[in-house]
Design a protein around this motif. Sequence first.
Motif, short mmCIF file in Angstrom:
data_model
loop_
_atom_site.label_atom_id
_atom_site.label_comp_id
_atom_site.label_asym_id
_atom_site.label_seq_id
_atom_site.Cartn_x
_atom_site.Cartn_y
_atom_site.Cartn_z
N VAL A 125 0.91 -1.16 -0.02
CA VAL A 125 -0.03 -0.02 0.12
C VAL A 125 0.82 1.20 -0.07
N LEU A 126 1.80 1.27 0.88
CA LEU A 126 2.75 2.51 0.93
C LEU A 126 3.47 2.64 -0.21
N GLU A 127 4.06 1.51 -0.87
CA GLU A 127 4.82 1.73 -2.28
C GLU A 127 3.83 2.48 -3.34
N LEU A 128 2.57 1.92 -3.22
CA LEU A 128 1.76 2.51 -4.48
C LEU A 128 1.29 3.96 -4.25
N LEU A 129 1.07 4.23 -2.89
CA LEU A 129 0.71 5.52 -2.58
C LEU A 129 1.80 6.60 -2.77
N ASP A 130 3.04 6.04 -2.58
CA ASP A 130 4.09 6.76 -3.03
C ASP A 130 4.34 7.07 -4.50
N ALA A 131 3.93 6.11 -5.24
CA ALA A 131 4.15 5.74 -6.46
C ALA A 131 3.12 6.89 -7.08
N VAL A 132 1.89 7.06 -6.60
CA VAL A 132 0.74 8.19 -7.07
C VAL A 132 0.64 9.39 -6.31
N ALA A 154 -7.71 5.55 -6.52
CA ALA A 154 -8.42 4.74 -6.90
C ALA A 154 -7.28 3.77 -7.85
N ILE A 155 -6.67 4.54 -8.47
CA ILE A 155 -5.46 3.69 -9.28
C ILE A 155 -4.54 2.89 -8.36
N ALA A 156 -4.18 3.30 -7.41
CA ALA A 156 -3.27 2.34 -6.36
C ALA A 156 -4.25 1.26 -5.84
N ARG A 157 -5.44 1.55 -5.76
CA ARG A 157 -6.25 0.31 -5.08
C ARG A 157 -6.31 -0.56 -6.29
N ALA A 158 -6.54 -0.36 -7.42
CA ALA A 158 -6.79 -1.17 -8.59
C ALA A 158 -5.55 -1.98 -8.79
N LEU A 159 -4.32 -1.64 -8.56
CA LEU A 159 -2.89 -2.26 -8.65
C LEU A 159 -2.22 -2.91 -7.44
N VAL A 160 -3.10 -2.86 -6.50
CA VAL A 160 -2.30 -3.28 -4.92
C VAL A 160 -2.32 -4.98 -5.34
N THR A 161 -3.28 -5.49 -5.83
CA THR A 161 -3.45 -6.90 -5.61
C THR A 161 -2.63 -7.64 -6.82
N HIS A 162 -2.02 -6.77 -7.51
CA HIS A 162 -1.33 -7.35 -8.78
C HIS A 162 -1.96 -8.08 -9.73
N ARG A 185 3.44 5.52 -16.72
CA ARG A 185 4.90 4.92 -16.32
C ARG A 185 4.59 3.66 -15.63
N LEU A 186 4.08 4.09 -14.40
CA LEU A 186 3.70 2.85 -13.41
C LEU A 186 2.99 1.90 -13.72
N ARG A 191 3.23 -3.93 -15.65
CA ARG A 191 2.96 -4.92 -16.52
C ARG A 191 4.11 -5.67 -17.00
N GLN A 192 5.50 -5.04 -17.05
CA GLN A 192 6.56 -5.64 -17.36
C GLN A 192 6.88 -6.56 -16.34
N GLU A 193 6.73 -6.16 -15.00
CA GLU A 193 7.02 -7.15 -13.88
C GLU A 193 6.20 -8.32 -13.56
N VAL A 194 4.91 -8.12 -13.87
CA VAL A 194 3.85 -9.16 -13.57
C VAL A 194 3.11 -9.59 -14.69
#
Length: 233
Positions: A125-132, A154-162, A185-186, A191-194
């Motif tokens: 959560v903290l990584e994604l909140l930082d990213a946005v 909302a974008i961070a929430r959508a991405l948090v479950t990978h 970019r995020l 996408r590249q990672e998972v």
Amino acid sequence: MHMIKGEDLSKTYHTGEVAVDALKGLDFSIEKGAFVSFVGPSGSGKTTLLNLIGCLDRPTKGSLLVAGMNVSDFNRKDSALYRGKHIGFIFQSFNLIPVLTAFENVEYPLIMVQSVPAAERKKRVLELLDAVSMIDRQSQLPDQLSGGQKQRVAIARALVTHPDLVLADEPTANLDHDTAYGIIRLMKKIRQEVQTTFVFSTHDTRIIGEAELIYRIEDGVLKNGNMKGGTDV
């Protein structure tokens, strides 16, 4: 490998005796890990299509495969389970939970549908909140945030479950230029990672320009099946 495949996909809504054909016999496919935009005017059927792919609605006719599963046959319980485990949503109206903080809204899917330990939840959560760029507002409730800030949460929430698939309805509509490109970019990094597949409904030329595959919809019909590179929208 096809992540999404629609064949003769149609959706008709009924209001009294009036039938409205929102989608009319769509045939399309999207590969795993693709970055795809559906573009077209308001009312063209873009959001309806995202709702079908996301198991929020069922087609009237045709078949729809997502990750090899025929989701057009899912009942309500199957749809909910599949969404929770495999799909992240970014809604134009945000759909944040009013009584939860920004941190708690992002964390919520991890608590509800995945057995993720508390320490790992906090880290993600903290990584994604930082990213946005929302880590300094993590303790605020949605009604204390601007429209653009709500969109970032909302974008961070959508991405948090990978998730395997992210569906986004105008995800950058409320974001300034720099933040929008940062989000794009995020998404591409994830996408590249998972190997997450990203499917957008958008008018935003910033996303359209980054898409590898573009489908144009008009009046519920796909006009230019597969158009790679630029677009004239």
